[in-house]
Design a protein around this motif. Sequence first.
Motif, short mmCIF file in Angstrom:
data_model
loop_
_atom_site.label_atom_id
_atom_site.label_comp_id
_atom_site.label_asym_id
_atom_site.label_seq_id
_atom_site.Cartn_x
_atom_site.Cartn_y
_atom_site.Cartn_z
N ASN A 113 85.40 -28.72 51.69
CA ASN A 113 85.35 -27.46 52.44
C ASN A 113 83.92 -27.12 52.86
OD1 ASN A 113 88.10 -27.09 52.28
ND2 ASN A 113 88.00 -25.85 50.42
N LYS A 116 83.08 -29.26 55.76
CA LYS A 116 83.76 -28.75 56.95
C LYS A 116 82.94 -27.62 57.59
CE LYS A 116 88.57 -29.52 55.50
NZ LYS A 116 89.83 -28.81 55.16
N GLU A 117 82.47 -26.70 56.74
CA GLU A 117 81.69 -25.58 57.24
C GLU A 117 80.39 -26.06 57.89
OE1 GLU A 117 81.12 -22.92 54.02
OE2 GLU A 117 83.25 -22.35 53.85
N GLN A 167 87.00 -27.25 65.57
CA GLN A 167 88.10 -27.29 64.60
C GLN A 167 89.13 -26.19 64.87
OE1 GLN A 167 86.59 -27.59 60.48
NE2 GLN A 167 84.57 -27.99 61.36
N TYR A 170 94.67 -25.08 65.60
CA TYR A 170 95.56 -26.17 65.21
C TYR A 170 96.80 -25.59 64.54
CZ TYR A 170 97.39 -30.50 63.38
OH TYR A 170 98.20 -31.56 63.11
N SER A 301 93.91 -27.64 71.02
CA SER A 301 93.23 -27.67 69.73
C SER A 301 91.95 -28.49 69.83
CB SER A 301 94.14 -28.26 68.66
OG SER A 301 94.45 -29.61 68.94
N ALA A 305 90.36 -30.58 64.91
CA ALA A 305 91.24 -29.54 64.38
C ALA A 305 91.99 -29.99 63.14
CB ALA A 305 92.23 -29.11 65.46
N GLU A 308 91.39 -28.91 59.47
CA GLU A 308 91.91 -27.68 58.87
C GLU A 308 93.09 -27.94 57.94
OE1 GLU A 308 90.60 -24.56 59.23
OE2 GLU A 308 88.97 -25.67 60.19
N THR A 309 93.82 -29.01 58.18
CA THR A 309 95.03 -29.27 57.38
C THR A 309 94.85 -30.41 56.40
OG1 THR A 309 95.89 -30.73 59.13
CG2 THR A 309 96.51 -28.41 59.24
#
Length: 408
Positions: A113, A116-117, A167, A170, A301, A305, A308-309
């Motif tokens: 995470n 990702k940020e 990102q 989505y 998206s 994207a 995110e999942t």
Amino acid sequence: MTSLLTNNGAMVALQTLKSVNASLSETQGQISTGKKVDNAKQNAAVWAISKTMESDVNGFKAVQESLSLGESTVAVARQASETVTDLLGEIKTRIASATGENVDRTKLTNEINSLKEQIGSVVGAAQFNGLNLVNGGGGTSVLSSLDRAGSGVSAETIAVAAQDLSQADYAAKNTFSTTVAVGGASVSTAADAFSLTVDAGSNASIGLNGTDTLVEGDSVSITIGDRTASYTVTASDVTGSSDVAEIAAQGLKAAVDNLGITGLTVEYAASGTPASDQLTFNVAGGGQDLTISGQFKNAGSGGLAALETLSIGTPADARTALGTIETLINTTINAGAAFGTVENRISIQKDFVSGLSDSVKSGIGALVDADMEETSARLQALQVQQQLATQSLSIANQGPQQLLSLFR
């Protein structure tokens, strides 16, 4: 015959002096300006050509400024793409660790995470003069040259395509269904991404789940090794009478075939197991095992994207996430390569325009610049001629006075 009313000798001497003075004035002008053609009166044709080319040189300055701005903008986007690729590589190592059983998934998830940020921060900051080529916005064009033809001047540009590494926006659709033969049994999943290894001499199938409606702009992609094939749903696909998933599956098959991977064949079936609109990947025996991953992307998206999942809640989730991250890495690699290619083209064009500008300036100089050695020598010669012409006029004016001696 000597005449008191008409002094022919003086008139000839005067005309000679005027001619010498005119040539002297012209030569002095060339020395003071450095040009042999300084205005249209001196040589209209050469002056017109020189002024046209001078205007082109001024235009080249604007072209060079545009190319420098474009090169900097693309360089920022390329650097961002390369940085995101490195960060995705870091995420990949965490996902790979999560495929094991005895791991701390909470810590790994927190690290993922955080990465990702950081990717979001890099993409958001990758702008130059307000233009960001990686955040989902549009591309741009860079003024590259001014081409002169008989009809006038036309501006040529270099197109710079944007690469979406955002990102955003989505929504999961569970589009893929897969069946992989494992030891005589079957393992089936339904997800937006998958990753599997097909052994040489065996096969595996995927299906595009027809229960989820595909819309214009949705896309599906298959990555095999370092090559990716994709298909994007068009407006005509949606408005036609055929099943959209069927069209997408057939389009994806054609795209994979075009990759030309040795030993791989792809078969399409409108129905079967695991789902309708199925693609079966057959790997020839005696070849090499192939790792195949697939990714679904919603219309609108971002290119990343699917981050995110991503889930590593279980080893099976991590294995699916591994295929997803591999596809995303290929996305950023392709983006970096695209930016690198156009940046190199802009750099080459900038060097060319600089050299072209110098060549045109040299050409203008050859047309209008004075040869200072020749001009200096002419100046000295004309000064001597001026003195001689003045002396000749003086002698010619003294001729009639000699008649006075006849009247004494």
